[in-house]
Design a protein around this motif. Structure first.
Motif, PDB file in Angstrom:
ATOM      1  N   ASP A 141      34.223  28.651  34.259  1.00  0.00           N
ATOM      2  CA  ASP A 141      34.471  30.055  33.915  1.00  0.00           C
ATOM      3  C   ASP A 141      35.354  30.738  34.953  1.00  0.00           C
ATOM      4  O   ASP A 141      36.269  31.495  34.608  1.00  0.00           O
ATOM      5  N   ASN A 142      35.088  30.487  36.228  1.00  0.00           N
ATOM      6  CA  ASN A 142      35.901  31.091  37.289  1.00  0.00           C
ATOM      7  C   ASN A 142      37.330  30.565  37.257  1.00  0.00           C
ATOM      8  O   ASN A 142      38.294  31.329  37.415  1.00  0.00           O
ATOM      9  N   ILE A 143      37.479  29.266  37.023  1.00  0.00           N
ATOM     10  CA  ILE A 143      38.817  28.665  36.954  1.00  0.00           C
ATOM     11  C   ILE A 143      39.603  29.258  35.787  1.00  0.00           C
ATOM     12  O   ILE A 143      40.785  29.605  35.919  1.00  0.00           O
ATOM     13  N   LEU A 144      38.954  29.414  34.633  1.00  0.00           N
ATOM     14  CA  LEU A 144      39.621  29.995  33.467  1.00  0.00           C
ATOM     15  C   LEU A 144      40.004  31.453  33.719  1.00  0.00           C
ATOM     16  O   LEU A 144      41.075  31.911  33.297  1.00  0.00           O
ATOM     17  N   ALA A 145      39.164  32.194  34.420  1.00  0.00           N
ATOM     18  CA  ALA A 145      39.461  33.594  34.726  1.00  0.00           C
ATOM     19  C   ALA A 145      40.688  33.698  35.630  1.00  0.00           C
ATOM     20  O   ALA A 145      41.564  34.552  35.417  1.00  0.00           O
ATOM     21  N   GLU A 146      40.772  32.841  36.634  1.00  0.00           N
ATOM     22  CA  GLU A 146      41.924  32.855  37.539  1.00  0.00           C
ATOM     23  C   GLU A 146      43.187  32.378  36.813  1.00  0.00           C
ATOM     24  O   GLU A 146      44.280  32.892  37.041  1.00  0.00           O
ATOM     25  N   ASN A 147      43.010  31.395  35.918  1.00  0.00           N
ATOM     26  CA  ASN A 147      44.154  30.910  35.138  1.00  0.00           C
ATOM     27  C   ASN A 147      44.691  31.999  34.214  1.00  0.00           C
ATOM     28  O   ASN A 147      45.909  32.124  34.016  1.00  0.00           O
ATOM     29  N   ALA A 148      43.796  32.825  33.670  1.00  0.00           N
ATOM     30  CA  ALA A 148      44.235  33.930  32.807  1.00  0.00           C
ATOM     31  C   ALA A 148      45.116  34.900  33.582  1.00  0.00           C
ATOM     32  O   ALA A 148      46.100  35.437  33.045  1.00  0.00           O
ATOM     33  N   LYS A 149      44.789  35.117  34.866  1.00  0.00           N
ATOM     34  CA  LYS A 149      45.635  35.981  35.704  1.00  0.00           C
ATOM     35  C   LYS A 149      47.001  35.347  35.927  1.00  0.00           C
ATOM     36  O   LYS A 149      48.033  36.025  35.857  1.00  0.00           O
ATOM     37  N   ASP A 150      47.018  34.039  36.185  1.00  0.00           N
ATOM     38  CA  ASP A 150      48.296  33.330  36.343  1.00  0.00           C
ATOM     39  C   ASP A 150      49.135  33.441  35.068  1.00  0.00           C
ATOM     40  O   ASP A 150      50.350  33.678  35.127  1.00  0.00           O
ATOM     41  N   MET A 151      48.495  33.252  33.915  1.00  0.00           N
ATOM     42  CA  MET A 151      49.204  33.326  32.641  1.00  0.00           C
ATOM     43  C   MET A 151      49.802  34.713  32.433  1.00  0.00           C
ATOM     44  O   MET A 151      50.951  34.852  31.985  1.00  0.00           O
ATOM     45  N   GLU A 152      49.032  35.739  32.748  1.00  0.00           N
ATOM     46  CA  GLU A 152      49.502  37.116  32.574  1.00  0.00           C
ATOM     47  C   GLU A 152      50.701  37.397  33.476  1.00  0.00           C
ATOM     48  O   GLU A 152      51.689  38.003  33.045  1.00  0.00           O
TER      49      GLU A 152
END
Length: 387
Positions: A10-21
């Motif tokens: 969950d934490n990895i996906l949350a940080e990845n969402a920031k990278d994607m944005e």
């Protein structure tokens, strides 16, 4: 390490969402796909780590033993490189692949991610370090450089005495910078201008399946096809089928159609975009395919040899002699007969995962796994021997 990766999904996906944005609008859609993480992709990363863990230990193997006439015993044994540095760009999965391979092969790992993937890489690295620590290992065996400026890359390239091996994974610009500026040992992982040659003796249905897979299954990766070379004897029949499969049918199915960039002869057979002067020397990493028509296997080999990046090349043919000529003549890390170039991958080659695809010839070539992350030394045992 694999367990910790899944625990922190969950934490990895949350940080990845920031990278994607942050990356949207700055990199192409296919490159965004390389950056994107999902639960399935994180599971795949964990599976890759477990596959590496299950492989035989490469360290300390006796590669060769010689007993000299005077009784001197000479062993050639595999040993770790030491400290391996990896500079990579927008693929977060490289973080876990590289860390697992380095650890299993007895090496310390220094990672330097590109800024597009930094938050994702940082979260992945934190999970891997936690996995190391919980089993009693020093978490500093895996490290991620926190500075994503060009200066940190240059310092890593010139860290003589600290870094034993540097491996760049990314586009042509990154690889060129490392090869030209590194004072530490560097393995060149080349770009992939991969060709598929459709011979006059090809099964055209098979050729269509292979090309569709090689071009469209994941166009943003280095083993995707960028150039299709077609024998003139089948071009009139094959090229309309190619356009129907890659352009018309994909558009009708709501998929991204492939832009065909055609040389003069191909353009006389089907509509498409005229090929520019650089189109046969470009790693598109997109839904674009350059197409060339040739009159012989020898001309096909000559064209591929002139434009190849020595990554992966393929021929589709039912003629064994033609296949043999192609495989022996083409200078590439992987040469395929009647198969997609997309198989050039550590997992597909049974290596668990990979550190990258080496397109050089010294020490490592093709997908780099555990063995390529070891070197060797000679260990000599005597009994008072003097020369």
């Amino acid at each position: 390490m694999a367990d910790a990766l899944l625990t922190h999904t969950d934490n990895i996906l949350a940080e990845n969402a920031k990278d994607m944005e942050h990356a949207k609008g700055h990199i192409s859609d296919v490159m965004l796909d390389r950056l994107l993480l999902t639960k399935a992709r994180i599971q795949g990363m964990a599976d890759g780590i477990r596959a590496v863990a299950a492989l035989p230990d490469p360290v300390g193997r006796v590669l060769k033993e010689t007993i000299r006439p005077d009784g001197l015993v000479i062993q050639k044994r595999s040993v770790p490189m030491g400290v391996i540095a990896i500079i990579y760009e927008s693929r977060p999965n490289v973080t876990s692949d590289a860390a697992a391979l380095c650890f299993k092969s007895g090496n310390a790992c220094v990672l330097r991610s590109g800024k597009e993937a930094f938050l994702s890489a940082n979260a992945i690295t934190a999970a891997l370090r936690e996995g190391l620590k919980t089993t009693g290992f020093n978490e500093n065996l895996v490290q991620l450089i926190q500075d994503t400026t060009r200066q940190s890359s240059m310092e890593l390239m010139t860290a003589t005495g600290y870094v034993d091996l540097l491996i760049p994974r990314g586009g042509a610009g990154l690889i060129k910078a490392c090869v030209e500026n590194a004072t530490v040992n560097c393995i060149e992982t080349g770009t992939g201008i991969c060709h598929v040659y459709v011979d006059k003796a090809a099964d055209l249905s098979m050729a269509l399946d292979i090309i569709e897979n090689a071009k469209t299954s994941r166009p943003s990766v280095c083993n995707a096809e960028e150039v299709c070379v077609v024998h003139s004897a089948v071009a009139d029949e094959f090229l309309p089928l190619l356009r129907e499969r890659l352009v018309d049918k994909r558009a009708a199915a709501g998929l991204t159609p492939v832009e065909l960039r055609l040389d003069e002869r191909a353009a006389q057979i089907i509509p498409g975009t005229p090929a520019g002067p650089n189109d046969f020397d470009t790693e598109f990493l997109d839904y674009i395919l350059a197409v060339k028509v040739v009159d012989s296997i020898e001309e096909a080999i000559a064209h591929i040899s002139a434009h190849s990046t020595h990554h992966s090349e393929a021929i589709v043919t039912s003629d064994p002699a033609t296949a043999d000529l192609f495989t022996l003549s083409i200078d590439a890390a992987a040469v395929y007969v009647n198969a997609s170039t997309r198989f050039t991958d550590g997992g597909e080659f049974g290596l668990g995962c990979e550190m990258g695809i080496s397109t050089q010839k010294l020490h490592a070539r093709g997908p780099m796994g555990l063995e390529e992350l070891n070197t060797y030394k000679y260990m000599i045992r005597g009994n008072g021997h003097v020369r």
